[in-house]
Design a protein around this motif. Structure first.
Motif, mmCIF file in Angstrom:
data_model
loop_
_atom_site.group_PDB
_atom_site.id
_atom_site.type_symbol
_atom_site.label_atom_id
_atom_site.label_comp_id
_atom_site.label_asym_id
_atom_site.label_seq_id
_atom_site.Cartn_x
_atom_site.Cartn_y
_atom_site.Cartn_z
ATOM 1 N N ARG A 2 -10.932 -4.916 5.289
ATOM 2 C CA ARG A 2 -10.887 -3.774 4.099
ATOM 3 C C ARG A 2 -10.012 -3.697 3.848
ATOM 4 N N ALA A 3 -9.034 -4.130 4.546
ATOM 5 C CA ALA A 3 -7.375 -2.627 3.763
ATOM 6 C C ALA A 3 -6.665 -3.953 3.038
ATOM 7 N N SER A 4 -5.394 -3.436 2.316
ATOM 8 C CA SER A 4 -4.872 -4.279 1.150
ATOM 9 C C SER A 4 -4.044 -4.589 2.060
ATOM 10 N N SER A 5 -2.519 -4.002 3.059
ATOM 11 C CA SER A 5 -1.993 -4.314 3.252
ATOM 12 C C SER A 5 -1.513 -3.372 4.850
ATOM 13 N N ARG A 38 -3.044 6.348 -2.925
ATOM 14 C CA ARG A 38 -3.569 5.522 -1.988
ATOM 15 C C ARG A 38 -4.555 6.012 -0.774
ATOM 16 N N GLU A 98 -11.970 1.463 2.026
ATOM 17 C CA GLU A 98 -11.297 0.036 1.380
ATOM 18 C C GLU A 98 -10.246 0.003 0.404
ATOM 19 N N ASP A 99 -9.340 -1.362 0.588
ATOM 20 C CA ASP A 99 -8.006 -1.690 -0.113
ATOM 21 C C ASP A 99 -7.159 -0.405 -0.025
ATOM 22 N N HIS A 100 -6.655 -0.088 1.649
ATOM 23 C CA HIS A 100 -6.448 1.219 1.861
ATOM 24 C C HIS A 100 -5.358 0.353 2.516
ATOM 25 N N HIS A 131 -6.876 -12.458 3.805
ATOM 26 C CA HIS A 131 -5.194 -11.443 2.948
ATOM 27 C C HIS A 131 -4.439 -10.557 2.443
#
Length: 249
Positions: free
Chosen positions: A183-186, A143, A119-121, A210
């Motif tokens: 689920r990724a951030s970027s 990261r 997550e947040d990857h 997002h």
């Protein structure tokens, strides 16, 4: 593009290679039993026993009449085919064990399992020089990175370099979903093709509004198009490289 419900492992080398000799072995057994039933006129149980112990054929025909010569000839043919199928199956198992295929499969399974929980990857599309550089910098920052690469050779390099990966075309919805786009951030569209990167950005922002999206383009003429496609940042490597040179003077 709809995602396939067929497990990924179904297309793997190991399963395909092992399945062929196993199916051949089962086919030989089925043909042998069926042949004994048809030629010898015996039950399935007796036919299966003949397949395991051909010497029992002679014992059977000591007290029963029938085409004993035909049955014995057929038994020899089945026996040879059975031995060949067994040797083929054994050779496949040895090749898989000592040829590194089992290790490769385990590596891929581990990659899939870890990728499903990350997550947040950062998702990086393309593992050329630009993509490799971004991936290394992201890892240095602590990261998590998932790389999408469609070239098989480059994809193997992704795994060898210790990154999580998805083999496929990032312009396809199913591939982005496999990379955990929701689920990724970027996401960094790092392919050496401005049009492809813009298509990836457009699809990614639709799937995950997002998401912070960085798009690589070849020149300034693509910048406005990339931003309209949802890019938060547009990178022109040649321009960025030139600016770094000037900063050092």
């Amino acid at each position: 593009m709809a995602r396939s419900n067929v497990p990924i492992v179904a297309n793997r080398w190991l399963l395909r290679r092992v399945a062929r000799p196993v199916l051949a072995l089962l086919g030989v057994v089925a043909c042998g039993v069926g042949g004994f039933v048809y030629i010898g006129g015996v039950s399935l149980v007796e036919a299966a026993f003949w397949l395991l112990d051909p010497s029992s054929i002679a014992l059977y025909y000591q007290t029963a009449s029938g085409p004993v010569d035909r049955v014995k000839t057929f038994a020899i043919v089945v026996r040879v085919a059975l031995v060949g199928a067994l040797l083929w199956t054994g050779e496949t198992a040895l090749t898989a064990a000592f040829g590194g295929q089992i290790q490769e499969e385990l590596k891929r399974v581990k990659n899939q399992r870890e990728r499903a929980s990350v997550e947040d990857h950062v998702i990086i599309c393309g593992y050329g020089m630009f993509g490799q550089t971004v991936a290394e910098r992201a890892r240095e920052q602590g990261r998590e990175v998932v790389v999408i690469e469609r070239d098989p050779t480059q994809y193997e390099r992704v795994l060898d370099d210790g990154f999580l990966g998805v083999e496929g075309d990032a312009k396809h919805e199913g591939v982005l979903q496999d990379a955990g786009v929701d689920r990724a951030s970027s996401l960094v569209a790092a392919i050496d093709d401005s049009n492809a990167n813009i298509q990836i950005a457009l699809l990614a922002t639709q799937l995950a509004p997002h998401l912070t999206v960085v798009v690589r383009v070849g020149d300034e003429t693509y910048e406005s198009v990339a931003r309209h496609a949802g890019a938060d940042e547009v990178i022109i490597p040649e321009v960025a490289g030139g600016e770094q040179v000037l900063e050092r003077w």
